[in-house]
Write an enzyme that holds these catalytic residues in place. Structure first.
Site, PDB file in Angstrom:
ATOM      1  N   HIS A 263       0.810  -1.221   0.000  1.00 29.07           N
ATOM      2  CA  HIS A 263       0.000   0.000   0.000  1.00 29.07           C
ATOM      3  C   HIS A 263       0.849   1.279   0.000  1.00 29.07           C
ATOM      4  O   HIS A 263       1.746   1.435   0.824  1.00 29.07           O
ATOM      5  CB  HIS A 263      -0.936   0.005   1.216  1.00 29.07           C
ATOM      6  CG  HIS A 263      -1.954   1.095   1.155  1.00 29.07           C
ATOM      7  ND1 HIS A 263      -3.120   0.979   0.431  1.00 29.07           N
ATOM      8  CD2 HIS A 263      -1.972   2.326   1.701  1.00 29.07           C
ATOM      9  CE1 HIS A 263      -3.823   2.096   0.548  1.00 29.07           C
ATOM     10  NE2 HIS A 263      -3.150   2.925   1.306  1.00 29.07           N
ATOM     11  N   HIS A 300      -5.346   4.912  10.198  1.00 29.35           N
ATOM     12  CA  HIS A 300      -4.295   5.909  10.384  1.00 29.35           C
ATOM     13  C   HIS A 300      -4.794   7.097  11.196  1.00 29.35           C
ATOM     14  O   HIS A 300      -5.963   7.447  11.172  1.00 29.35           O
ATOM     15  CB  HIS A 300      -3.668   6.351   9.066  1.00 29.35           C
ATOM     16  CG  HIS A 300      -4.636   6.732   8.003  1.00 29.35           C
ATOM     17  ND1 HIS A 300      -5.369   5.803   7.294  1.00 29.35           N
ATOM     18  CD2 HIS A 300      -4.997   7.926   7.516  1.00 29.35           C
ATOM     19  CE1 HIS A 300      -6.130   6.414   6.419  1.00 29.35           C
ATOM     20  NE2 HIS A 300      -5.942   7.703   6.526  1.00 29.35           N
ATOM     21  N   ASP A 306      -6.569  17.707   9.248  1.00 29.83           N
ATOM     22  CA  ASP A 306      -7.940  17.300   8.955  1.00 29.83           C
ATOM     23  C   ASP A 306      -7.954  16.790   7.515  1.00 29.83           C
ATOM     24  O   ASP A 306      -7.323  17.385   6.639  1.00 29.83           O
ATOM     25  CB  ASP A 306      -8.890  18.502   9.064  1.00 29.83           C
ATOM     26  CG  ASP A 306      -9.360  18.734  10.510  1.00 29.83           C
ATOM     27  OD1 ASP A 306      -8.687  18.254  11.429  1.00 29.83           O
ATOM     28  OD2 ASP A 306     -10.395  19.396  10.679  1.00 29.83           O
ATOM     29  N   HIS A 336      -8.834   6.999  11.848  1.00 27.98           N
ATOM     30  CA  HIS A 336      -9.917   6.500  10.994  1.00 27.98           C
ATOM     31  C   HIS A 336      -9.326   5.415  10.103  1.00 27.98           C
ATOM     32  O   HIS A 336      -8.107   5.221  10.063  1.00 27.98           O
ATOM     33  CB  HIS A 336     -10.555   7.619  10.177  1.00 27.98           C
ATOM     34  CG  HIS A 336      -9.620   8.242   9.178  1.00 27.98           C
ATOM     35  ND1 HIS A 336      -8.739   9.231   9.515  1.00 27.98           N
ATOM     36  CD2 HIS A 336      -9.422   8.000   7.858  1.00 27.98           C
ATOM     37  CE1 HIS A 336      -8.034   9.581   8.450  1.00 27.98           C
ATOM     38  NE2 HIS A 336      -8.422   8.843   7.435  1.00 27.98           N
TER      39      HIS A 336
HETATM   40 FE   LIG Z   1      -7.337   8.855   5.538  1.00 27.03          FE
END
Ligand SMILES: [Fe+2]
Length: 385
Positions: A263, A300, A306, A336
């Site tokens: 990834h 992560h 933000d 999240h």
């Molecule tokens: Fe993200």
């Protein structure tokens, strides 16, 4: 724009006599940034660009916070923003801080009876639906679905749409918007490992020169106020210009994704940078090809930024219940990640058709009432099993 461009007629040497056919002089204007240290263009007008006839009303368009201190992950249904005729009226700021305003717009009509310039911020428009032409004092840029339009602050423009069905994601940046420095060499040229290069940019073309006197309404955004000014000559009276400071377009479809055996982190998708936020393009691509790879992103914690993700098209492997035009906001400070089931389901998948624009801001974002009106209100609990 790290690229030299010129249109129309210019004198051989700058700051020298350049006459019109009637023997009078053209009016030279330096259009520069960061004092005299940043990018600039040198343009030649038929008339003095300083001829203000009247200064009329001013409208306060400063965004107001409905949520000042946000800790919830949010899901905003972007296409629920109402369409409105006027371009400027249709623009709704949904998220903002002192560096950047993020907004949505669904304008139905072309801008024909006034001109606009934003002196506060560079504008980055992403065209989700619709097509048309960005008309500026330095030339025109046709646009279509998937285009980014970068409009440097102070650029006078009008926007013309081909139909009434238009959807735009807007970013107003209080810091200059550049392409990522790490993809450019010492001279500004894009390097071989860059996911795009100079050939991909849509540069201004078709310079239109209007020799007209009268009353020309210009709406000037400065310090959050929209000032109405009447100029005595047509703002598009430039006969020629050259330099580096001009609007340009770039299609998200020309972003060539960087992939790997495992990834790859979001910076490989980066398309634009500022000193206060970045913009990334998530485009259709092959997935990671290590035999044991997990294509979905790991959980992560973006402690320092933000994260705003605008979903344009395609399936979103790591999210459930996402539709086009939806916007997720993952605030700094809390982790999240993929929704339950999507992490496992991504194993063995070969590719994705997802198309999304991500804006990561280094300062927290506040939400306006326009954002709260389209907030689903329960997204922050969507990882519960
Ligand atoms: Fe993200």
């Amino acid at each position: 724009m790290p690229l030299y461009h010129k249109l129309g007629k210019i004198p051989q040497k700058r700051h020298t006599i350049f006459k019109k056919e009637d023997g009078t002089l053209h009016y030279e204007q330096l259009f520069g940034t960061i004092g005299f240290d940043g990018m600039s263009s040198l343009m030649y007008h038929l008339h003095r660009p300083t001829q203000v006839k009247e200064v009329g009303k001013s409208l306060d368009v400063t965004p107001r916070a409905a949520v000042e201190h946000n800790i919830k992950s949010r899901l905003l249904k972007g296409l629920e923003i109402k369409a409105q005729d006027d371009y400027l009226v249709s623009r709704k700021t949904i998220l903002f801080n002192s560096d950047v305003h993020v907004g949505l717009a669904a304008p139905r009509k072309s801008m024909t009876d006034y001109f606009y310039k934003n002196t506060d911020a560079d504008e980055l428009l992403f065209i989700h639906k619709g097509s048309g032409t960005l008309k500026t004092m330095l030339g025109e840029i046709p646009f279509e679905y998937g285009d980014y339009l970068v409009i440097p602050r102070g650029m006078i423009y009008q926007i013309s749409f081909d139909s009434e069905d238009n959807r735009l994601l807007m970013t107003e940046s209080y810091h200059p918007i550049y392409t990522p420095k790490r993809y450019r060499n010492w001279f500004g040229q894009h390097l071989e490992h860059s996911p795009f290069c100079e050939r991909d940019f849509k540069l201004p073309q078709n310079l239109q020169t209007h020799d007209e006197k009268g009353e020309f309404l210009m709406k000037v955004k400065k310090q959050g106020q929209l000032h109405h000014m009447i100029y005595a000559t047509h703002p598009f009276d430039v006969v020629g210009w050259d330099g580096y400071n001009f609007p340009y377009g770039f299609s998200i479809h020309n972003f060539e994704p960087i992939t790997g055996r495992v990834h790859q982190p979001p910076p490989v998708h980066q398309t634009f940078e500022t000193s206060a936020f970045v913009v990334c393009s998530f485009c259709p691509r092959l997935y990671d090809y290590h035999p044991q790879s997990i294509p979905a992103p790991y959980n992560h914690s973006n402690i320092d930024s933000d994260e705003v993700l605008y979903y344009v098209d395609g399936d979103f492997m790591s999210r459930k219940g996402i539709d086009e035009g939806y916007i997720s906001l993952h605030p700094a400070g809390i982790p999240h990640g993929p929704h339950p089931g999507t992490y496992e389901a991504s194993i063995g998948k070969k590719g994705t058709e997802e198309l999304a624009v991500m804006i990561d801001t280094f300062k927290p974002l506040k939400l306006t009432q326009a954002a709260m009106d389209i907030d689903d209100g329960k997204y922050y609990q969507s990882w519960l099993e």
